[in-house]
Scaffold this motif. Structure first.
Motif, PDB file in Angstrom:
ATOM      1  N   GLU A  87      15.192   5.356 -10.137  1.00  0.00           N
ATOM      2  CA  GLU A  87      14.806   5.112 -11.505  1.00  0.00           C
ATOM      3  C   GLU A  87      14.148   6.558 -11.910  1.00  0.00           C
ATOM      4  OE1 GLU A  87      11.368   2.867 -14.386  1.00  0.00           O
ATOM      5  OE2 GLU A  87      11.804   2.267 -12.273  1.00  0.00           O
ATOM      6  N   ALA A  88      13.302   7.301 -11.164  1.00  0.00           N
ATOM      7  CA  ALA A  88      12.630   8.403 -11.473  1.00  0.00           C
ATOM      8  C   ALA A  88      13.841   9.513 -11.453  1.00  0.00           C
ATOM      9  CB  ALA A  88      11.703   8.776 -10.326  1.00  0.00           C
ATOM     10  N   ALA A  89      14.737   9.706 -10.494  1.00  0.00           N
ATOM     11  CA  ALA A  89      15.849  10.586 -10.565  1.00  0.00           C
ATOM     12  C   ALA A  89      16.628  10.450 -11.910  1.00  0.00           C
ATOM     13  CB  ALA A  89      16.429  10.508  -9.306  1.00  0.00           C
ATOM     14  N   LYS A  90      16.925   9.285 -12.415  1.00  0.00           N
ATOM     15  CA  LYS A  90      17.749   9.005 -13.457  1.00  0.00           C
ATOM     16  C   LYS A  90      16.818   9.482 -14.912  1.00  0.00           C
ATOM     17  CE  LYS A  90      20.938   5.396 -12.194  1.00  0.00           C
ATOM     18  NZ  LYS A  90      22.230   5.803 -12.435  1.00  0.00           N
ATOM     19  N   LEU A  91      15.474   9.637 -14.377  1.00  0.00           N
ATOM     20  CA  LEU A  91      14.576   9.918 -15.795  1.00  0.00           C
ATOM     21  C   LEU A  91      14.536  11.449 -15.561  1.00  0.00           C
ATOM     22  CD1 LEU A  91      12.051   7.280 -15.794  1.00  0.00           C
ATOM     23  CD2 LEU A  91      13.736   7.752 -17.810  1.00  0.00           C
ATOM     24  N   LYS A  92      14.884  12.206 -14.643  1.00  0.00           N
ATOM     25  CA  LYS A  92      15.143  13.553 -14.200  1.00  0.00           C
ATOM     26  C   LYS A  92      13.677  13.956 -13.880  1.00  0.00           C
ATOM     27  CE  LYS A  92      18.928  14.493 -17.493  1.00  0.00           C
ATOM     28  NZ  LYS A  92      19.158  15.449 -18.716  1.00  0.00           N
ATOM     29  N   HIS A  93      13.082  13.161 -12.956  1.00  0.00           N
ATOM     30  CA  HIS A  93      11.732  13.584 -12.246  1.00  0.00           C
ATOM     31  C   HIS A  93      12.030  13.783 -10.763  1.00  0.00           C
ATOM     32  CE1 HIS A  93       8.785  12.538 -15.555  1.00  0.00           C
ATOM     33  NE2 HIS A  93       9.764  12.076 -15.945  1.00  0.00           N
ATOM     34  N   PRO A  94      11.387  14.794 -10.192  1.00  0.00           N
ATOM     35  CA  PRO A  94      11.481  15.098  -8.725  1.00  0.00           C
ATOM     36  C   PRO A  94      11.121  13.874  -8.146  1.00  0.00           C
ATOM     37  CG  PRO A  94      10.411  16.746  -9.847  1.00  0.00           C
ATOM     38  CD  PRO A  94      10.461  15.717 -10.951  1.00  0.00           C
ATOM     39  N   VAL A  95      11.974  13.575  -6.839  1.00  0.00           N
ATOM     40  CA  VAL A  95      11.637  12.451  -6.008  1.00  0.00           C
ATOM     41  C   VAL A  95      11.593  12.881  -4.534  1.00  0.00           C
ATOM     42  CG1 VAL A  95      12.694  10.185  -5.247  1.00  0.00           C
ATOM     43  CG2 VAL A  95      12.889  10.870  -7.622  1.00  0.00           C
ATOM     44  N   VAL A  96      10.779  12.339  -3.755  1.00  0.00           N
ATOM     45  CA  VAL A  96      10.662  12.320  -2.290  1.00  0.00           C
ATOM     46  C   VAL A  96      11.121  10.843  -1.949  1.00  0.00           C
ATOM     47  CG1 VAL A  96       9.433  12.610  -0.401  1.00  0.00           C
ATOM     48  CG2 VAL A  96       9.168  14.164  -2.178  1.00  0.00           C
ATOM     49  N   MET A  97      12.039  10.706  -1.219  1.00  0.00           N
ATOM     50  CA  MET A  97      12.224   9.417  -0.677  1.00  0.00           C
ATOM     51  C   MET A  97      11.697   9.051   0.667  1.00  0.00           C
ATOM     52  SD  MET A  97      14.463   8.324  -2.940  1.00  0.00           S
ATOM     53  CE  MET A  97      15.187   6.839  -2.249  1.00  0.00           C
ATOM     54  N   THR A  98      11.028   7.786   0.726  1.00  0.00           N
ATOM     55  CA  THR A  98      10.129   7.379   1.933  1.00  0.00           C
ATOM     56  C   THR A  98      10.146   5.925   2.035  1.00  0.00           C
ATOM     57  OG1 THR A  98       8.005   7.701   3.225  1.00  0.00           O
ATOM     58  CG2 THR A  98       8.056   7.709   0.528  1.00  0.00           C
ATOM     59  N   PRO A  99      11.226   5.377   1.790  1.00  0.00           N
ATOM     60  CA  PRO A  99      11.353   3.769   1.899  1.00  0.00           C
ATOM     61  C   PRO A  99      10.757   3.381   3.271  1.00  0.00           C
ATOM     62  CG  PRO A  99      13.497   4.744   2.141  1.00  0.00           C
ATOM     63  CD  PRO A  99      12.922   5.842   1.844  1.00  0.00           C
ATOM     64  N   THR A 100      10.028   2.088   3.252  1.00  0.00           N
ATOM     65  CA  THR A 100       9.551   1.495   4.549  1.00  0.00           C
ATOM     66  C   THR A 100      10.573   1.223   5.510  1.00  0.00           C
ATOM     67  OG1 THR A 100       9.825  -0.583   3.613  1.00  0.00           O
ATOM     68  CG2 THR A 100       7.834   0.480   3.372  1.00  0.00           C
ATOM     69  N   THR A 101      11.802   0.811   5.020  1.00  0.00           N
ATOM     70  CA  THR A 101      13.067   0.455   5.808  1.00  0.00           C
ATOM     71  C   THR A 101      13.512   1.647   6.993  1.00  0.00           C
ATOM     72  OG1 THR A 101      14.201   0.699   3.987  1.00  0.00           O
ATOM     73  CG2 THR A 101      13.818  -1.584   4.667  1.00  0.00           C
ATOM     74  N   TYR A 102      13.438   2.868   6.373  1.00  0.00           N
ATOM     75  CA  TYR A 102      13.677   3.706   7.322  1.00  0.00           C
ATOM     76  C   TYR A 102      12.757   4.863   7.583  1.00  0.00           C
ATOM     77  CZ  TYR A 102      18.440   2.252   5.697  1.00  0.00           C
ATOM     78  OH  TYR A 102      19.668   1.635   5.604  1.00  0.00           O
ATOM     79  N   CYS A 103      11.553   4.937   6.990  1.00  0.00           N
ATOM     80  CA  CYS A 103      10.805   6.043   6.851  1.00  0.00           C
ATOM     81  C   CYS A 103       9.364   5.710   7.459  1.00  0.00           C
ATOM     82  CB  CYS A 103      10.602   6.950   5.678  1.00  0.00           C
ATOM     83  SG  CYS A 103      12.130   7.637   5.324  1.00  0.00           S
ATOM     84  N   TYR A 104       9.068   4.616   7.762  1.00  0.00           N
ATOM     85  CA  TYR A 104       7.684   4.352   8.174  1.00  0.00           C
ATOM     86  C   TYR A 104       7.435   4.216   9.656  1.00  0.00           C
ATOM     87  CZ  TYR A 104       5.316   3.224   3.652  1.00  0.00           C
ATOM     88  OH  TYR A 104       4.895   3.545   2.684  1.00  0.00           O
ATOM     89  N   PHE A 105       7.157   5.273  10.275  1.00  0.00           N
ATOM     90  CA  PHE A 105       6.995   5.305  11.734  1.00  0.00           C
ATOM     91  C   PHE A 105       5.966   4.800  12.283  1.00  0.00           C
ATOM     92  CE2 PHE A 105       9.600   9.554  12.059  1.00  0.00           C
ATOM     93  CZ  PHE A 105      10.787   8.953  11.348  1.00  0.00           C
ATOM     94  N   ASP A 106       4.918   3.934  11.591  1.00  0.00           N
ATOM     95  CA  ASP A 106       4.124   2.912  12.240  1.00  0.00           C
ATOM     96  C   ASP A 106       4.753   1.592  12.486  1.00  0.00           C
ATOM     97  OD1 ASP A 106       4.389   2.325   9.263  1.00  0.00           O
ATOM     98  OD2 ASP A 106       2.537   1.627   9.045  1.00  0.00           O
ATOM     99  N   TYR A 107       5.958   1.391  12.244  1.00  0.00           N
ATOM    100  CA  TYR A 107       6.612   0.009  12.802  1.00  0.00           C
ATOM    101  C   TYR A 107       7.059   0.324  14.143  1.00  0.00           C
ATOM    102  CZ  TYR A 107       7.358  -1.250   7.698  1.00  0.00           C
ATOM    103  OH  TYR A 107       7.167  -1.869   6.378  1.00  0.00           O
ATOM    104  N   TYR A 108       7.088  -0.930  14.734  1.00  0.00           N
ATOM    105  CA  TYR A 108       7.646  -0.996  16.224  1.00  0.00           C
ATOM    106  C   TYR A 108       9.145  -0.421  16.402  1.00  0.00           C
ATOM    107  CZ  TYR A 108       4.071  -4.177  17.391  1.00  0.00           C
ATOM    108  OH  TYR A 108       2.742  -4.835  17.670  1.00  0.00           O
ATOM    109  N   GLN A 109       9.315   0.377  17.448  1.00  0.00           N
ATOM    110  CA  GLN A 109      10.627   0.886  17.777  1.00  0.00           C
ATOM    111  C   GLN A 109      11.404  -0.181  18.662  1.00  0.00           C
ATOM    112  OE1 GLN A 109      10.351   5.075  18.975  1.00  0.00           O
ATOM    113  NE2 GLN A 109       8.450   4.756  19.431  1.00  0.00           N
ATOM    114  N   GLY A 110      10.866  -1.077  19.030  1.00  0.00           N
ATOM    115  CA  GLY A 110      11.545  -2.183  19.948  1.00  0.00           C
ATOM    116  C   GLY A 110      10.726  -3.354  19.925  1.00  0.00           C
TER     117      GLY A 110
END
Length: 219
Positions: free
Chosen positions: A82-105
């Protein structure tokens, strides 16, 4: 950029707060989401006056995005799109790929974590440019950030374990357009020797975690 947060601001109490409701009436705002947007815009004016720009979590989109704000998209990719379509800068950090406090196994075989499951293979699968964006819109994706919230991490060594080797996987996702999972597995295993020389604590069984994930069909 100055990060102003903007997340975890439940509106329940704002509905019963006389000051909040009075401000909504005075400013002609529609609801509590617009009240937060009003506040964020005030903060942005102040930060801009000091020669800086604001960045906040994707909740700052609710009620209307401040004119010069950048967005960190953590609740999935929707906010970033949504932000990119509004032409605003974005940093992607979704929980599903970028939360390293989640278990690894398997949780019973790993140090205590907040929950979730994010093996190194899933990190490596990530594509930070959402397919919903056209090439022009994609230019507003500044990059990716991994998050390591430390409520359940009791030492620097514990933090090292949670980020290594997932940090290497995410770095390759961001810095190269030529991902090769099979080749990465060999290289990262060789890279473990560097971790050992430097005295880092790291997860040295990332592929056991992947096998466990697939065998048990854990989401």
């Amino acid at each position: 950029y100055i990060h102003i947060g903007g997340d975890e601001a439940p509106k329940k109490h704002w509905k019963s707060c006389p000051k909040c409701q009075n401000r909504i009436k005075l400013e002609g705002l529609k609801d509590e989401h617009e009240l937060q947007s009003y506040f964020i815009k005030q903060i942005e004016k102040f930060v801009n006056s000091k020669g800086r720009n604001i960045i906040g979590w994707d909740e700052i989109l609710e009620g209307g995005l401040a004119p010069n704000a950048a967005v960190m998209s953590w609740r999935g990719t929707k906010g970033g799109i949504e932000a990119a379509k509004l032409k605003h800068p974005v940093v992607m950090t979704p929980t599903t790929y970028c939360y390293f406090d989640y278990y690894q196994g398997e949780p019973n075989q790993e140090p205590l974590a907040i929950g979730g499951l994010l093996p190194v293979e899933k990190v490596y699968e990530y594509n930070p440019i959402p397919k919903e964006l056209n090439p022009e819109e994609a230019k507003y994706i500044l990059g990716v950030q991994a998050n390591v919230w430390t409520e359940y991490m009791i030492s620097p060594e514990h933090v090292e374990y949670m980020i290594l080797p997932r940090m290497a996987a995410l770095s390759e996702v961001v810095w190269t357009g030529n991902k090769d999972w099979i080749y990465f597995q060999k290289r990262i295993t060789d890279h473990f020797k560097i971790y050992e020389i430097l005295g880092y604590n790291y997860c040295n069984h990332p592929y056991d975690s992947i096998a466990s994930d697939k065998n048990n069909n854990i989401e």
